[in-house]
Every structure is written in structure tokens, then in C-alpha cells.
Design a protein around this motif. Structure first.
Motif, PDB file in Angstrom:
ATOM      1  N   GLY A  26      18.749 -27.001 -25.913  1.00 51.08           N
ATOM      2  CA  GLY A  26      17.926 -28.529 -26.967  1.00 51.08           C
ATOM      3  C   GLY A  26      16.031 -27.579 -26.559  1.00 51.08           C
ATOM      4  N   ASN A  27      15.880 -27.654 -25.535  1.00 46.96           N
ATOM      5  CA  ASN A  27      14.584 -27.377 -25.279  1.00 46.96           C
ATOM      6  C   ASN A  27      14.352 -25.792 -25.557  1.00 46.96           C
ATOM      7  OD1 ASN A  27      15.691 -26.341 -23.281  1.00 46.96           O
ATOM      8  ND2 ASN A  27      13.977 -26.769 -21.970  1.00 46.96           N
ATOM      9  N   GLU A  28      14.938 -24.473 -26.198  1.00 45.33           N
ATOM     10  CA  GLU A  28      15.106 -23.150 -26.874  1.00 45.33           C
ATOM     11  C   GLU A  28      14.763 -22.794 -27.769  1.00 45.33           C
ATOM     12  OE1 GLU A  28      18.485 -21.925 -24.611  1.00 45.33           O
ATOM     13  OE2 GLU A  28      17.334 -21.232 -22.586  1.00 45.33           O
ATOM     14  N   TYR A  29      13.374 -21.815 -27.936  1.00 49.23           N
ATOM     15  CA  TYR A  29      12.617 -21.470 -28.918  1.00 49.23           C
ATOM     16  C   TYR A  29      13.910 -20.712 -29.395  1.00 49.23           C
ATOM     17  CZ  TYR A  29       9.056 -25.444 -28.738  1.00 49.23           C
ATOM     18  OH  TYR A  29       8.152 -26.141 -28.962  1.00 49.23           O
ATOM     19  N   VAL A  30      13.821 -20.037 -30.413  1.00 51.47           N
ATOM     20  CA  VAL A  30      14.277 -18.188 -30.867  1.00 51.47           C
ATOM     21  C   VAL A  30      13.107 -17.788 -31.479  1.00 51.47           C
ATOM     22  CG1 VAL A  30      15.674 -17.017 -32.614  1.00 51.47           C
ATOM     23  CG2 VAL A  30      16.303 -19.631 -31.847  1.00 51.47           C
ATOM     24  N   TYR A  31      12.846 -16.626 -30.132  1.00 49.89           N
ATOM     25  CA  TYR A  31      11.285 -15.396 -30.531  1.00 49.89           C
ATOM     26  C   TYR A  31      12.478 -14.229 -31.377  1.00 49.89           C
ATOM     27  CZ  TYR A  31       7.910 -18.046 -28.123  1.00 49.89           C
ATOM     28  OH  TYR A  31       7.846 -18.935 -27.687  1.00 49.89           O
ATOM     29  N   TRP A  32      11.546 -13.668 -31.659  1.00 42.56           N
ATOM     30  CA  TRP A  32      11.825 -12.364 -32.493  1.00 42.56           C
ATOM     31  C   TRP A  32      10.544 -11.460 -32.234  1.00 42.56           C
ATOM     32  CZ3 TRP A  32      16.557 -10.402 -35.117  1.00 42.56           C
ATOM     33  CH2 TRP A  32      17.297 -11.128 -35.329  1.00 42.56           C
ATOM     34  N   TYR A  33      11.182 -10.225 -31.859  1.00 46.12           N
ATOM     35  CA  TYR A  33      10.206  -9.146 -31.477  1.00 46.12           C
ATOM     36  C   TYR A  33      10.700  -8.498 -31.795  1.00 46.12           C
ATOM     37  CZ  TYR A  33       7.536 -11.624 -28.925  1.00 46.12           C
ATOM     38  OH  TYR A  33       6.230 -13.228 -27.313  1.00 46.12           O
ATOM     39  N   ARG A  34       9.216  -7.060 -32.126  1.00 43.88           N
ATOM     40  CA  ARG A  34      10.404  -5.622 -32.828  1.00 43.88           C
ATOM     41  C   ARG A  34       9.235  -4.827 -31.515  1.00 43.88           C
ATOM     42  NH1 ARG A  34       7.783  -4.746 -38.894  1.00 43.88           N
ATOM     43  NH2 ARG A  34       5.356  -4.358 -38.372  1.00 43.88           N
ATOM     44  N   GLN A  35      10.217  -3.750 -31.983  1.00 44.92           N
ATOM     45  CA  GLN A  35       9.110  -2.130 -31.446  1.00 44.92           C
ATOM     46  C   GLN A  35       9.747  -0.810 -31.774  1.00 44.92           C
ATOM     47  OE1 GLN A  35      11.168  -1.840 -27.046  1.00 44.92           O
ATOM     48  NE2 GLN A  35       9.052  -0.842 -26.263  1.00 44.92           N
ATOM     49  N   ILE A  36       8.720  -0.822 -32.360  1.00 50.11           N
ATOM     50  CA  ILE A  36       8.358   0.696 -33.540  1.00 50.11           C
ATOM     51  C   ILE A  36       8.156   1.658 -32.336  1.00 50.11           C
ATOM     52  CG2 ILE A  36       6.358   1.697 -34.770  1.00 50.11           C
ATOM     53  CD1 ILE A  36       5.622  -0.752 -36.640  1.00 50.11           C
ATOM     54  N   HIS A  37       8.900   2.543 -32.717  1.00 54.86           N
ATOM     55  CA  HIS A  37       9.557   3.816 -31.475  1.00 54.86           C
ATOM     56  C   HIS A  37       7.951   4.257 -31.102  1.00 54.86           C
ATOM     57  CE1 HIS A  37      10.677   7.195 -30.141  1.00 54.86           C
ATOM     58  NE2 HIS A  37       9.747   8.159 -30.088  1.00 54.86           N
ATOM     59  N   SER A  38       7.629   3.956 -29.681  1.00 63.55           N
ATOM     60  CA  SER A  38       6.753   4.528 -28.617  1.00 63.55           C
ATOM     61  C   SER A  38       5.893   3.697 -28.236  1.00 63.55           C
ATOM     62  CB  SER A  38       6.199   5.877 -28.837  1.00 63.55           C
ATOM     63  OG  SER A  38       7.025   7.285 -28.461  1.00 63.55           O
ATOM     64  N   GLN A  39       5.908   2.646 -28.531  1.00 62.42           N
ATOM     65  CA  GLN A  39       5.121   1.257 -28.877  1.00 62.42           C
ATOM     66  C   GLN A  39       5.653  -0.397 -27.996  1.00 62.42           C
ATOM     67  OE1 GLN A  39       3.131   0.340 -32.624  1.00 62.42           O
ATOM     68  NE2 GLN A  39       3.282   2.478 -33.447  1.00 62.42           N
ATOM     69  N   GLY A  40       4.824  -1.261 -27.883  1.00 64.75           N
ATOM     70  CA  GLY A  40       4.762  -1.663 -26.576  1.00 64.75           C
ATOM     71  C   GLY A  40       5.386  -2.938 -28.366  1.00 64.75           C
ATOM     72  N   PRO A  41       6.302  -4.079 -27.999  1.00 62.80           N
ATOM     73  CA  PRO A  41       7.245  -4.797 -28.714  1.00 62.80           C
ATOM     74  C   PRO A  41       6.043  -5.860 -29.125  1.00 62.80           C
ATOM     75  CG  PRO A  41       8.419  -4.416 -26.296  1.00 62.80           C
ATOM     76  CD  PRO A  41       7.744  -3.850 -26.293  1.00 62.80           C
ATOM     77  N   GLN A  42       5.896  -5.587 -29.995  1.00 61.68           N
ATOM     78  CA  GLN A  42       5.324  -6.614 -30.948  1.00 61.68           C
ATOM     79  C   GLN A  42       6.002  -7.672 -31.275  1.00 61.68           C
ATOM     80  OE1 GLN A  42       4.258  -5.018 -35.175  1.00 61.68           O
ATOM     81  NE2 GLN A  42       2.789  -5.967 -35.455  1.00 61.68           N
ATOM     82  N   TYR A  43       5.226  -9.467 -31.690  1.00 63.51           N
ATOM     83  CA  TYR A  43       5.980  -9.975 -31.974  1.00 63.51           C
ATOM     84  C   TYR A  43       5.489 -10.600 -33.563  1.00 63.51           C
ATOM     85  CZ  TYR A  43       5.138 -15.704 -33.187  1.00 63.51           C
ATOM     86  OH  TYR A  43       5.153 -16.553 -33.070  1.00 63.51           O
ATOM     87  N   ILE A  44       6.867 -11.411 -34.135  1.00 56.92           N
ATOM     88  CA  ILE A  44       6.602 -11.144 -34.954  1.00 56.92           C
ATOM     89  C   ILE A  44       6.772 -12.902 -35.622  1.00 56.92           C
ATOM     90  CG2 ILE A  44       8.365 -11.652 -37.388  1.00 56.92           C
ATOM     91  CD1 ILE A  44      10.632  -8.783 -36.158  1.00 56.92           C
ATOM     92  N   ILE A  45       7.840 -13.452 -35.462  1.00 55.12           N
ATOM     93  CA  ILE A  45       7.706 -14.939 -35.454  1.00 55.12           C
ATOM     94  C   ILE A  45       8.494 -15.568 -34.602  1.00 55.12           C
ATOM     95  CG2 ILE A  45       9.826 -14.810 -36.833  1.00 55.12           C
ATOM     96  CD1 ILE A  45       8.736 -16.313 -39.356  1.00 55.12           C
ATOM     97  N   HIS A  46       8.201 -17.043 -34.299  1.00 58.84           N
ATOM     98  CA  HIS A  46       9.314 -18.067 -33.371  1.00 58.84           C
ATOM     99  C   HIS A  46       9.596 -19.343 -34.482  1.00 58.84           C
ATOM    100  CE1 HIS A  46       5.768 -20.024 -31.718  1.00 58.84           C
ATOM    101  NE2 HIS A  46       6.298 -20.807 -31.688  1.00 58.84           N
ATOM    102  N   GLY A  47      10.584 -20.488 -33.920  1.00 58.42           N
ATOM    103  CA  GLY A  47      10.724 -21.569 -34.452  1.00 58.42           C
ATOM    104  C   GLY A  47      11.974 -22.632 -33.367  1.00 58.42           C
ATOM    105  N   LEU A  48      11.388 -23.580 -33.775  1.00 59.68           N
ATOM    106  CA  LEU A  48      12.218 -24.718 -32.610  1.00 59.68           C
ATOM    107  C   LEU A  48      13.870 -24.743 -33.955  1.00 59.68           C
ATOM    108  CD1 LEU A  48      13.630 -25.785 -29.855  1.00 59.68           C
ATOM    109  CD2 LEU A  48      11.672 -27.734 -31.192  1.00 59.68           C
ATOM    110  N   LYS A  49      13.929 -25.840 -34.472  1.00 60.30           N
ATOM    111  CA  LYS A  49      14.518 -26.410 -35.725  1.00 60.30           C
ATOM    112  C   LYS A  49      14.885 -25.654 -36.452  1.00 60.30           C
ATOM    113  CE  LYS A  49      15.118 -30.698 -32.927  1.00 60.30           C
ATOM    114  NZ  LYS A  49      15.347 -31.804 -32.379  1.00 60.30           N
ATOM    115  N   ASN A  50      13.101 -26.074 -37.505  1.00 59.36           N
ATOM    116  CA  ASN A  50      12.947 -26.022 -39.190  1.00 59.36           C
ATOM    117  C   ASN A  50      12.999 -24.585 -39.171  1.00 59.36           C
ATOM    118  OD1 ASN A  50      12.814 -28.524 -39.259  1.00 59.36           O
ATOM    119  ND2 ASN A  50      10.993 -28.731 -38.609  1.00 59.36           N
ATOM    120  N   ASN A  51      13.435 -24.035 -40.540  1.00 60.81           N
ATOM    121  CA  ASN A  51      12.583 -22.595 -40.797  1.00 60.81           C
ATOM    122  C   ASN A  51      11.088 -22.160 -41.030  1.00 60.81           C
ATOM    123  OD1 ASN A  51      15.760 -21.991 -41.363  1.00 60.81           O
ATOM    124  ND2 ASN A  51      15.266 -22.964 -43.509  1.00 60.81           N
TER     125      ASN A  51
END
Lengths: 114, 110
Positions: B29-54
Motif C-alpha cells: 500500500g505504501n509503494e509507488y510505481v516509478y518508470w525510468y528509461r536508459q538510452i544506450h550508453s547513458q545513465g537511467p532517466q526518470y520518467i514518471i511515478h504514481g501511487l494510485k491515480n493516473n
């Protein structure tokens, strides 16, 4: 503004040598993280600092790995008696701290142990 | 271990919406959903996160099912620069390590 920077970008060393990898986080970020990434895998957590102290070092694989952040800003990851299996990209990230905050990653240091 | 399941790879035509699914049936219940992406040869990049709502930002939309056991990341108009590995992550709010899985390798086709 400036992002997270890491130096060197590439490091080649021989088995058994000592290496230091440096991370400069975004100014004002209190949290700092180290990860390492092997080819074809997702990043693997190593250690997390909140300020100057290591809040979680559960990911360090053994006592050859050590990290410091003496003034709560720059961090150094130190690897003693390097082994070929230590070859990987070492990533550093920082975040503002407190609440669900995003982590900003640096470009990484590619370590190759011959 | 990662608490998420994602397809290994996906293709999407340039200009179309890319919909990346993620299963996280054991999310707390206290965990968020996060999305990151990693383009080739770069560090991961934050995209978006959420808990319940879109959630929506300038990069993407995040759709979380009502039972929170799965989610979908939507890139509304994919470009070639969106070719990357996309990681779906669940983690508690606050400072904590990210446990990455293997992610989805998204190929945008011209």
C-alpha cells in the motif's frame, strides 16, 4: 543547471590494483546512491548516503568495496584488489531527499579490469 | 529481486503511441510505481511515478489499475529518440534504493 558528474568516464586497471571513482551530485541534493551495471543487466544497488552517513550499504558485494562522502557532497567509491569480475559501469545518482523524489543519474564510469 | 514483470522487448512505429505494460501484483500500500528509461550508453532517466491515480507529465502518461497490480506507461507520440530500455519499479515513498529488473527494450521503427 549542472547534473550529476562522474570521473573518470573510463578507467582501465590491472587485476589487484586499487581504484577510486568520483561522483559530484547535484548541488543541494542530500541523498546519493551508487549502482553498478553489468552488460545486459539493469543497474544493481550498492550503497546509499543520506548526508555524510551511509544509510544502506547492503548492496556492497564484499569488503573490497568502500564508499565515503565526508562533507555530504562529493562521494568516492573505492575498490581494493580489483578483480576481473568488478568490470562494469558504475553509476551514481542523487536526489533532493525526503518524500518520493526522483533520482538523477550521472553518465557512469566504465571500469575495466584486465 | 525486482517486484515487477515486464516484457523483454517491444516494437512501436514512429509517431504512434507506445504502451509499455508492467505487472506488480505484490505491491504494498505504501509503494509507488516509478518508470525510468536508459538510452544506450547513458545513465537511467526518470520518467514518471504514481501511487494510485493516473499521472501525466510532458514525457508520458502512467495508467495504474484500480487494484494497483499492474500499470501501463504511455508515450503518446513515439520518436526514434525514445528507443531505450524502460524500467518499471516499485519502491516506498522517500529515499530508498531502486531495485531494477531487466526492463523492456523498446525499439521505435521508422
Amino acid at each position: 543547471g549542472a547534473g550529476v558528474s562522474q570521473t573518470p568516464s573510463n578507467k582501465v586497471t590491472e587485476k589487484g590494483k586499487y581504484v577510486e571513482l568520483r561522483c559530484d551530485p547535484i548541488s543541494g541534493h542530500t541523498a546519493l546512491y551508487w549502482y553498478r551495471q553489468s552488460l545486459g543487466q539493469g543497474p544493481e544497488f550498492l550503497i546509499y548516503f543520506q548526508g555524510t552517513g551511509a544509510a544502506d550499504d547492503s548492496g556492497l558485494p564484499n569488503d573490497r568495496f568502500f564508499a565515503v562522502r565526508p562533507e555530504g557532497s562529493v562521494s568516492t567509491l573505492k575498490i581494493q584488489r580489483t578483480e576481473r569480475g568488478d568490470s562494469a559501469v558504475y553509476l551514481c545518482a542523487s536526489s533532493l531527499g525526503g518524500g518520493p523524489s526522483e533520482q538523477f543519474f550521472g553518465p557512469g564510469t566504465r571500469l575495466t579490469v584486465l | 529481486d525486482a517486484k515487477t514483470t515486464q516484457p523483454t522487448s517491444m516494437d512501436c512505429a514512429e509517431g504512434r503511441a507506445a504502451n509499455l505494460p508492467c505487472n506488480h501484483s505484490t505491491i504494498s500500500g505504501n509503494e509507488y510505481v516509478y518508470w525510468y528509461r536508459q538510452i544506450h550508453s547513458q545513465g537511467p532517466q526518470y520518467i514518471i511515478h504514481g501511487l494510485k491515480n493516473n499521472e501525466t507529465n510532458e514525457m508520458a502518461s502512467l495508467i495504474i489499475t484500480e487494484d494497483r497490480k499492474s500499470s501501463t506507461l504511455i508515450l503518446p507520440h513515439a520518436t526514434l529518440r525514445d528507443t531505450a530500455v524502460y524500467y518499471c519499479i516499485v519502491r516506498p515513498g522517500g529515499d530508498d534504493k531502486i531495485i531494477f529488473g531487466k526492463g523492456t527494450r523498446l525499439h521505435i521503427l521508422p
